[in-house]
Design a protein around this motif. Structure first.
Motif, PDB file in Angstrom:
ATOM      1  N   ALA A   1       0.835  -1.203   0.000  1.00 38.05           N
ATOM      2  CA  ALA A   1       0.000   0.000   0.000  1.00 38.05           C
ATOM      3  C   ALA A   1       0.871   1.255   0.000  1.00 38.05           C
ATOM      4  CB  ALA A   1      -0.936  -0.006   1.201  1.00 38.05           C
ATOM      5  N   GLY A   2       1.942   1.230   0.781  1.00 36.60           N
ATOM      6  CA  GLY A   2       2.867   2.361   0.811  1.00 36.60           C
ATOM      7  C   GLY A   2       3.527   2.608  -0.534  1.00 36.60           C
ATOM      8  N   VAL A   3       3.910   1.531  -1.205  1.00 35.75           N
ATOM      9  CA  VAL A   3       4.521   1.653  -2.536  1.00 35.75           C
ATOM     10  C   VAL A   3       3.525   2.267  -3.512  1.00 35.75           C
ATOM     11  CG1 VAL A   3       5.370   0.336  -4.529  1.00 35.75           C
ATOM     12  CG2 VAL A   3       6.201  -0.198  -2.234  1.00 35.75           C
ATOM     13  N   VAL A   4       2.301   1.783  -3.498  1.00 36.84           N
ATOM     14  CA  VAL A   4       1.280   2.303  -4.418  1.00 36.84           C
ATOM     15  C   VAL A   4       1.046   3.796  -4.167  1.00 36.84           C
ATOM     16  CG1 VAL A   4      -1.180   2.201  -5.011  1.00 36.84           C
ATOM     17  CG2 VAL A   4       0.146   0.089  -4.820  1.00 36.84           C
ATOM     18  N   ILE A   5       0.880   4.171  -2.926  1.00 40.42           N
ATOM     19  CA  ILE A   5       0.641   5.582  -2.589  1.00 40.42           C
ATOM     20  C   ILE A   5       1.834   6.439  -2.997  1.00 40.42           C
ATOM     21  CG2 ILE A   5       0.355   7.193  -0.662  1.00 40.42           C
ATOM     22  CD1 ILE A   5      -1.348   4.944   0.676  1.00 40.42           C
ATOM     23  N   ALA A   6       3.038   5.986  -2.689  1.00 42.28           N
ATOM     24  CA  ALA A   6       4.245   6.751  -3.035  1.00 42.28           C
ATOM     25  C   ALA A   6       4.380   6.922  -4.540  1.00 42.28           C
ATOM     26  CB  ALA A   6       5.481   6.055  -2.463  1.00 42.28           C
ATOM     27  N   VAL A   7       4.150   5.851  -5.285  1.00 46.35           N
ATOM     28  CA  VAL A   7       4.291   5.920  -6.742  1.00 46.35           C
ATOM     29  C   VAL A   7       3.231   6.858  -7.335  1.00 46.35           C
ATOM     30  CG1 VAL A   7       4.057   4.567  -8.868  1.00 46.35           C
ATOM     31  CG2 VAL A   7       5.436   3.701  -6.991  1.00 46.35           C
ATOM     32  N   LEU A   8       2.003   6.782  -6.849  1.00 46.14           N
ATOM     33  CA  LEU A   8       0.952   7.664  -7.353  1.00 46.14           C
ATOM     34  C   LEU A   8       1.256   9.133  -7.054  1.00 46.14           C
ATOM     35  CD1 LEU A   8      -2.235   5.590  -6.476  1.00 46.14           C
ATOM     36  CD2 LEU A   8      -1.366   6.100  -8.766  1.00 46.14           C
ATOM     37  N   LEU A   9       1.721   9.410  -5.854  1.00 41.26           N
ATOM     38  CA  LEU A   9       2.061  10.792  -5.496  1.00 41.26           C
ATOM     39  C   LEU A   9       3.249  11.304  -6.306  1.00 41.26           C
ATOM     40  CD1 LEU A   9       1.540  10.805  -1.627  1.00 41.26           C
ATOM     41  CD2 LEU A   9       0.140  11.932  -3.374  1.00 41.26           C
ATOM     42  N   LEU A  10       4.278  10.473  -6.459  1.00 42.13           N
ATOM     43  CA  LEU A  10       5.432  10.876  -7.279  1.00 42.13           C
ATOM     44  C   LEU A  10       5.003  11.142  -8.723  1.00 42.13           C
ATOM     45  CD1 LEU A  10       8.305   8.517  -6.093  1.00 42.13           C
ATOM     46  CD2 LEU A  10       8.260  11.016  -5.971  1.00 42.13           C
ATOM     47  N   SER A  11       4.144  10.296  -9.235  1.00 44.98           N
ATOM     48  CA  SER A  11       3.680  10.461 -10.604  1.00 44.98           C
ATOM     49  C   SER A  11       2.955  11.782 -10.771  1.00 44.98           C
ATOM     50  CB  SER A  11       2.767   9.298 -10.991  1.00 44.98           C
ATOM     51  OG  SER A  11       2.237   9.491 -12.277  1.00 44.98           O
ATOM     52  N   ALA A  12       1.992  12.041  -9.904  1.00 42.99           N
ATOM     53  CA  ALA A  12       1.170  13.248 -10.039  1.00 42.99           C
ATOM     54  C   ALA A  12       1.948  14.516  -9.711  1.00 42.99           C
ATOM     55  CB  ALA A  12      -0.065  13.138  -9.149  1.00 42.99           C
TER      56      ALA A  12
ATOM     57  N   GLY B   1       4.555   3.963 -13.344  1.00 40.44           N
ATOM     58  CA  GLY B   1       3.706   2.780 -13.213  1.00 40.44           C
ATOM     59  C   GLY B   1       4.503   1.498 -13.351  1.00 40.44           C
ATOM     60  N   VAL B   2       5.394   1.454 -14.334  1.00 34.48           N
ATOM     61  CA  VAL B   2       6.230   0.256 -14.538  1.00 34.48           C
ATOM     62  C   VAL B   2       7.186   0.064 -13.356  1.00 34.48           C
ATOM     63  CG1 VAL B   2       8.054  -0.730 -15.986  1.00 34.48           C
ATOM     64  CG2 VAL B   2       6.035   0.296 -17.052  1.00 34.48           C
ATOM     65  N   VAL B   3       7.796   1.153 -12.891  1.00 29.69           N
ATOM     66  CA  VAL B   3       8.677   1.057 -11.718  1.00 29.69           C
ATOM     67  C   VAL B   3       7.883   0.542 -10.522  1.00 29.69           C
ATOM     68  CG1 VAL B   3       9.997   2.422 -10.031  1.00 29.69           C
ATOM     69  CG2 VAL B   3      10.342   2.788 -12.487  1.00 29.69           C
ATOM     70  N   GLY B   4       6.667   1.057 -10.347  1.00 26.53           N
ATOM     71  CA  GLY B   4       5.822   0.596  -9.253  1.00 26.53           C
ATOM     72  C   GLY B   4       5.507  -0.880  -9.348  1.00 26.53           C
ATOM     73  N   VAL B   5       5.201  -1.355 -10.549  1.00 27.85           N
ATOM     74  CA  VAL B   5       4.918  -2.784 -10.752  1.00 27.85           C
ATOM     75  C   VAL B   5       6.149  -3.619 -10.390  1.00 27.85           C
ATOM     76  CG1 VAL B   5       4.474  -4.546 -12.515  1.00 27.85           C
ATOM     77  CG2 VAL B   5       3.083  -2.465 -12.456  1.00 27.85           C
ATOM     78  N   LEU B   6       7.323  -3.166 -10.812  1.00 27.95           N
ATOM     79  CA  LEU B   6       8.553  -3.895 -10.496  1.00 27.95           C
ATOM     80  C   LEU B   6       8.822  -3.922  -8.991  1.00 27.95           C
ATOM     81  CD1 LEU B   6      10.854  -2.607 -13.381  1.00 27.95           C
ATOM     82  CD2 LEU B   6       9.762  -4.854 -13.184  1.00 27.95           C
ATOM     83  N   VAL B   7       8.616  -2.793  -8.325  1.00 29.06           N
ATOM     84  CA  VAL B   7       8.824  -2.741  -6.877  1.00 29.06           C
ATOM     85  C   VAL B   7       7.810  -3.620  -6.157  1.00 29.06           C
ATOM     86  CG1 VAL B   7       8.793  -1.245  -4.836  1.00 29.06           C
ATOM     87  CG2 VAL B   7       9.935  -0.472  -6.928  1.00 29.06           C
ATOM     88  N   LEU B   8       6.556  -3.575  -6.598  1.00 26.90           N
ATOM     89  CA  LEU B   8       5.532  -4.423  -5.984  1.00 26.90           C
ATOM     90  C   LEU B   8       5.859  -5.907  -6.170  1.00 26.90           C
ATOM     91  CD1 LEU B   8       2.260  -2.513  -6.922  1.00 26.90           C
ATOM     92  CD2 LEU B   8       3.226  -2.831  -4.630  1.00 26.90           C
ATOM     93  N   GLY B   9       6.399  -6.258  -7.328  1.00 27.82           N
ATOM     94  CA  GLY B   9       6.812  -7.637  -7.570  1.00 27.82           C
ATOM     95  C   GLY B   9       7.947  -8.057  -6.653  1.00 27.82           C
TER      96      GLY B   9
END
Length: 126
Positions: free
Chosen positions: A9-20, A115-123
């Motif tokens: 959840a932290g990764v998703v939130i961080a990636v979304l905030l960094l993106s926006a 998004g791709v970086v987030g997917v890799l980190v989540l994996g």
């Protein structure tokens, strides 16, 4: 909630905030580099907010496994901006058209990359 779920959840939130939010800085810098003169007032109003929302949607779509989100966001944005982009000027160039294309491409590339970086980190944390 397990520690892995919390970390995800932290990764998703961080990636979304960094993106926006960081995307706003990157796209702004790109546009200033391409058009170093003053911004024409009223051209593509609301672009900052639209850009942050589109990056949020694209990054979220990629994270959720729906890269088709890019096509949907582009279609909605293009339809919404069509009247401004079609506007005729004496030199037959719309000042909004170049800004739209460059800003959109920079924004989408950043959003997809995050998004791709987030997917890799989540994996990696799963």
């Amino acid at each position: 909630m397990s520690s892995t779920t919390g970390l995800q959840a932290g990764v998703v939130i961080a990636v979304l905030l960094l993106s926006a939010l960081l995307g706003r800085v990157i796209v702004g810098a790109t546009l200033r580099r391409v058009e170093p003169g003053p911004v024409i007032p009223g051209v593509l109003r609301g672009g900052t907010w639209i850009g942050m929302l589109e990056r949020f949607a694209i990054t979220g779509g990629v994270l959720a496994g729906y890269p088709e989100t890019v096509a949907v966001v582009l279609a909605v944005k293009g339809l919404g901006r069509y009247p401004e982009l079609r506007e005729a000027h004496p030199d037959k160039r719309s000042p909004a058209a170049e800004r739209f294309i460059i800003g959109t491409l920079a924004s989408y590339i950043w959003a997809a990359l995050l998004g791709v970086v987030g997917v890799l980190v989540l994996g990696a944390v799963s």
